[in-house]
Motif scaffolding. Structure first.
Motif, mmCIF file in Angstrom:
data_model
loop_
_atom_site.group_PDB
_atom_site.id
_atom_site.type_symbol
_atom_site.label_atom_id
_atom_site.label_comp_id
_atom_site.label_asym_id
_atom_site.label_seq_id
_atom_site.Cartn_x
_atom_site.Cartn_y
_atom_site.Cartn_z
ATOM 1 N N MET A 22 -25.492 0.791 -7.039
ATOM 2 C CA MET A 22 -24.081 0.894 -7.438
ATOM 3 C C MET A 22 -23.288 1.606 -6.345
ATOM 4 N N ILE A 23 -22.096 1.127 -6.099
ATOM 5 C CA ILE A 23 -21.223 1.729 -5.101
ATOM 6 C C ILE A 23 -20.402 2.805 -5.788
ATOM 7 N N LYS A 24 -20.545 4.057 -5.362
ATOM 8 C CA LYS A 24 -19.873 5.149 -6.057
ATOM 9 C C LYS A 24 -18.805 5.780 -5.183
ATOM 10 N N HIS A 25 -17.690 6.077 -5.818
ATOM 11 C CA HIS A 25 -16.634 6.881 -5.206
ATOM 12 C C HIS A 25 -16.195 6.360 -3.844
ATOM 13 N N PHE A 26 -16.172 5.034 -3.671
ATOM 14 C CA PHE A 26 -15.748 4.482 -2.406
ATOM 15 C C PHE A 26 -14.260 4.712 -2.205
ATOM 16 N N ILE A 27 -13.894 4.974 -1.000
ATOM 17 C CA ILE A 27 -12.506 5.076 -0.564
ATOM 18 C C ILE A 27 -11.778 6.315 -1.075
ATOM 19 N N ILE A 28 -12.351 7.097 -1.980
ATOM 20 C CA ILE A 28 -11.546 8.126 -2.648
ATOM 21 C C ILE A 28 -11.128 9.246 -1.711
ATOM 22 N N SER A 29 -11.858 9.436 -0.603
ATOM 23 C CA SER A 29 -11.458 10.497 0.303
ATOM 24 C C SER A 29 -10.660 9.981 1.495
ATOM 25 N N ALA A 30 -10.463 8.673 1.530
ATOM 26 C CA ALA A 30 -9.789 8.081 2.688
ATOM 27 C C ALA A 30 -8.349 8.555 2.805
ATOM 28 N N LEU A 31 -7.967 8.927 4.008
ATOM 29 C CA LEU A 31 -6.581 9.327 4.289
ATOM 30 C C LEU A 31 -6.072 10.317 3.253
ATOM 31 N N ALA A 32 -6.905 11.327 2.947
ATOM 32 C CA ALA A 32 -6.624 12.211 1.818
ATOM 33 C C ALA A 32 -5.298 12.945 1.972
ATOM 34 N N GLY A 33 -4.887 13.213 3.187
ATOM 35 C CA GLY A 33 -3.658 13.971 3.351
ATOM 36 C C GLY A 33 -2.418 13.113 3.469
ATOM 37 N N LEU A 34 -2.574 11.813 3.326
ATOM 38 C CA LEU A 34 -1.454 10.896 3.552
ATOM 39 C C LEU A 34 -0.937 10.368 2.236
ATOM 40 N N SER A 35 0.340 10.493 1.978
ATOM 41 C CA SER A 35 0.890 10.010 0.720
ATOM 42 C C SER A 35 0.975 8.498 0.718
ATOM 43 N N ILE A 36 1.099 7.924 -0.480
ATOM 44 C CA ILE A 36 1.241 6.477 -0.604
ATOM 45 C C ILE A 36 2.477 5.997 0.140
ATOM 46 N N THR A 37 3.563 6.742 -0.007
ATOM 47 C CA THR A 37 4.801 6.346 0.663
ATOM 48 C C THR A 37 4.641 6.397 2.178
ATOM 49 N N ALA A 38 4.010 7.467 2.661
ATOM 50 C CA ALA A 38 3.826 7.599 4.101
ATOM 51 C C ALA A 38 2.950 6.492 4.645
ATOM 52 N N LEU A 39 1.916 6.104 3.881
ATOM 53 C CA LEU A 39 1.040 5.023 4.318
ATOM 54 C C LEU A 39 1.831 3.735 4.486
ATOM 55 N N PRO A 79 -8.211 -4.297 -18.958
ATOM 56 C CA PRO A 79 -8.524 -3.198 -18.036
ATOM 57 C C PRO A 79 -7.629 -3.286 -16.809
ATOM 58 N N PHE A 80 -7.324 -2.143 -16.227
ATOM 59 C CA PHE A 80 -6.472 -2.133 -15.040
ATOM 60 C C PHE A 80 -6.811 -0.890 -14.223
ATOM 61 N N MET A 81 -7.530 -1.096 -13.114
ATOM 62 C CA MET A 81 -7.943 0.017 -12.262
ATOM 63 C C MET A 81 -7.397 -0.160 -10.856
ATOM 64 N N VAL A 82 -6.973 0.946 -10.267
ATOM 65 C CA VAL A 82 -6.468 0.955 -8.895
ATOM 66 C C VAL A 82 -7.264 1.984 -8.099
ATOM 67 N N VAL A 83 -7.825 1.551 -6.977
ATOM 68 C CA VAL A 83 -8.539 2.439 -6.059
ATOM 69 C C VAL A 83 -7.905 2.288 -4.691
ATOM 70 N N GLY A 84 -7.703 3.380 -3.991
ATOM 71 C CA GLY A 84 -7.129 3.260 -2.660
ATOM 72 C C GLY A 84 -6.744 4.595 -2.084
ATOM 73 N N PRO A 85 -6.176 4.588 -0.877
ATOM 74 C CA PRO A 85 -5.785 5.822 -0.207
ATOM 75 C C PRO A 85 -4.873 6.686 -1.077
ATOM 76 N N ASN A 86 -5.325 7.900 -1.311
ATOM 77 C CA ASN A 86 -4.553 8.904 -2.042
ATOM 78 C C ASN A 86 -4.308 8.558 -3.505
ATOM 79 N N VAL A 87 -5.042 7.591 -4.042
ATOM 80 C CA VAL A 87 -5.005 7.347 -5.490
ATOM 81 C C VAL A 87 -5.980 8.319 -6.136
ATOM 82 N N GLU A 88 -5.534 9.009 -7.152
ATOM 83 C CA GLU A 88 -6.351 10.053 -7.769
ATOM 84 C C GLU A 88 -7.630 9.475 -8.368
#
Length: 501
Positions: free
Chosen positions: A1-18, A350-359
């Motif tokens: 199983m792939i766990k916690h992928f992407i969750i730390s990516a670009l952690a300091g960058l906001s969605i808007t800034a990205l 179901p509706f899940m979103v994973v990505g940069p700076n998504v909690e």
């Protein structure tokens, strides 16, 4: 199983800034007939979905995502047309014809075309069911499929060993199951048409797209659409074997017949409803749920392949992944089998979103429509959201759980059903027969206790009727509640307007 992928990516960058710097990739994974409850991590059903569970762990789940409704029995048609045009249900009704959809394409108004204009390389595979050719609106389109695999409504044999409705009204009993249709029998076609299960083909195509994207500098938009978990619910035998019938629990809101099944269009004349025998039996419902869960778990394994390939591609750190479905499915709840009803098992997904700076591991209970992903993707792409797009971007909710979105949720099915969900309350009306339903969703999330006849809630009924009428007007619903039959026959949908509901 792939766990916690992407969750730390670009952690300091906001969605808007990205969005203002490097444009993110967008991987949209879309299922069919998938109820909100079918993700194992939600703890509602005993079902195995480890890869979708990883998205729940690694991103934000919108716990109350809905489909707005449909104007025909194929609910997915309206859902997908809304998704790709951005219009609410009755505005979509106006545009969902061959000539008008061609005009949408010619004008460059489809979701993928807007992403292309924003500089994205676009890909598509799997179920489409929209009155436009994927090859005309995606840079790369492979194995686009019709609304469903071939079913077995008219199959039969001269010697009677296979009845005319082979694959329907089944299984009558254990003997009928023993001698009848089997989901792993590749000779039945359906998902097995072409030699490989369609869910596996979708994953194969997605892996090819990811490999191709590595060769291009442009950001990518992938529209990966499974036909699963639509019937015929066929999966390899090892997946069926994971769900022996003693593992399958009968829904606690199971009944053998829904009181209004014929009046609301869910009787024997509805194809989906005719999959199981009338009246419903505990054995038939368990078999259908067994096959439903098996097909979902098989799809989940294919999604795992896609997520793994994305991670290995080096593209994951700058990719938003969204998973949802076009609507849910009853599969035995309330005596219903299909999705042509206003209960949460059928309108909520179901509706899940994973990505940069998504909690990660977060839940957002704000009511949304699944089609909100269309303007969300455009905003992530730093692209303008056209005026005709009526759904709302989810980025404000991803940044602030308290952001305002919709005040209420609307639902419709032809002229036979209407619904409003507001706060803790859901009101359903059946205009052609006068039936009504009232549920307190906080106290009764599985809608087992109808309160409509309780005089204690007369004022609430009156309030919700009024609010539904106002919302229907706001959405240009062509139905006259006082004359639902004639008004529906005469219905000519007009240009819809934005509604702040």
């Amino acid at each position: 199983m792939i766990k916690h992928f992407i969750i730390s990516a670009l952690a300091g960058l906001s969605i808007t800034a990205l969005a203002e710097t490097e444009k993110p990739n967008i991987l949209f994974i879309f299922a069919d007939d998938l109820s909100y409850e079918t993700i194992g991590a939600f703890g509602i059903l005993d079902i195995d979905t480890p890869h979708l569970d990883s998205m729940v762990e690694g991103g934000t789940t919108f716990t109350h995502a809905y489909n707005m409704g449909a104007y025909n029995g194929a609910v997915c048609v309206a859902s997908r047309a809304m998704l790709n045009t951005g219009r609410f249900v009755w505005g979509t009704y106006q545009h969902d014809t061959g000539p008008k959809m061609k005009e949408e394409v010619k004008s460059g108004r489809m979701w993928s075309q807007l992403m292309s204009k924003a500089g994205y390389r676009t890909y598509m595979t799997g179920k489409w069911h929209v009155k436009a050719k994927p090859a005309d609106i995606f840079d790369v389109a492979k194995n686009d499929r019709p609304g469903m695999p071939k079913d077995f409504w008219s199959k039969g044999s001269a010697d009677g060993t296979k009845p005319k409705h082979y694959g329907y009204f089944r299984p009558v009993d254990e003997e009928d199951y023993k001698n009848g249709w089997k989901p792993w029998d590749t000779s039945n076609g359906g998902f097995w048409e072409g030699g490989k299960h369609w869910s596996e083909v979708v994953a194969d195509d997605a892996l090819d797209f990811i490999a191709d994207a590595k060769e291009h500098k442009d950001p990518f938009f992938m529209y990966i659409a499974f036909n699963a978990s639509h019937d015929p619910r066929q999966a390899p035998k090892e997946y069926i074997d994971r769900y022996p019938l003693d593992r399958i629990k009968l829904p606690d809101n199971y009944v053998s017949k829904y009181k209004y099944q014929d009046e609301i269009g869910c009787g024997k004349s509805l194809r989906d409803a005719a999959l199981a025998p009338f009246p419903r039996t505990e054995f038939a419902v368990k078999v259908h749920r067994q096959e439903y869960f098996a097909l979902i778990t098989h799809m989940d394994d294919q999604i795992g392949r896609i997520l793994q390939a994305l991670e290995e591609s080096g593209k994951a750190d700058n990719t938003y992944i969204v998973f949802t479905a076009d609507h849910g499915l009853a599969v035995g709840r309330h005596g219903l089998i299909g999705k042509q009803n206003m209960y949460d098992h059928s309108v909520r997904v179901p509706f899940m979103v994973v990505g940069p700076n998504v909690e990660p591991g977060a839940e957002n209970p704000a009511p949304i429509y699944l089609q909100d992903i269309m303007p969300t993707a455009l905003q992530l792409a730093d692209a303008p959201i056209p005026e005709y797009v009526e759904f709302k971007s989810l980025l404000p909710l991803l940044k602030d759980k308290q952001a305002q979105h919709y005040n209420s949720v609307y639902g419709a099915y032809k002229n036979q059903q209407r619904m409003i969900q507001q706060g803790d309350w859901k009101y359903i009306t059946y205009p052609t027969c006068g039936g009504e339903r009232l549920y307190n969703m906080k106290n009764d999330p599985f809608e087992k206790s109808d309160l409509s006849a309780n005089p204690e809630y007369a004022a609430k009924m009156k309030e919700l009727r009024s609010d539904l009428l106002a919302l229907s007007t706001d959405l240009n619903d062509p139905l006259d509640y006082n004359d639902p039959v004639t008004s529906w026959k005469k219905a000519a949908p007009t240009k819809s307007k934005k509604a702040a509901h």
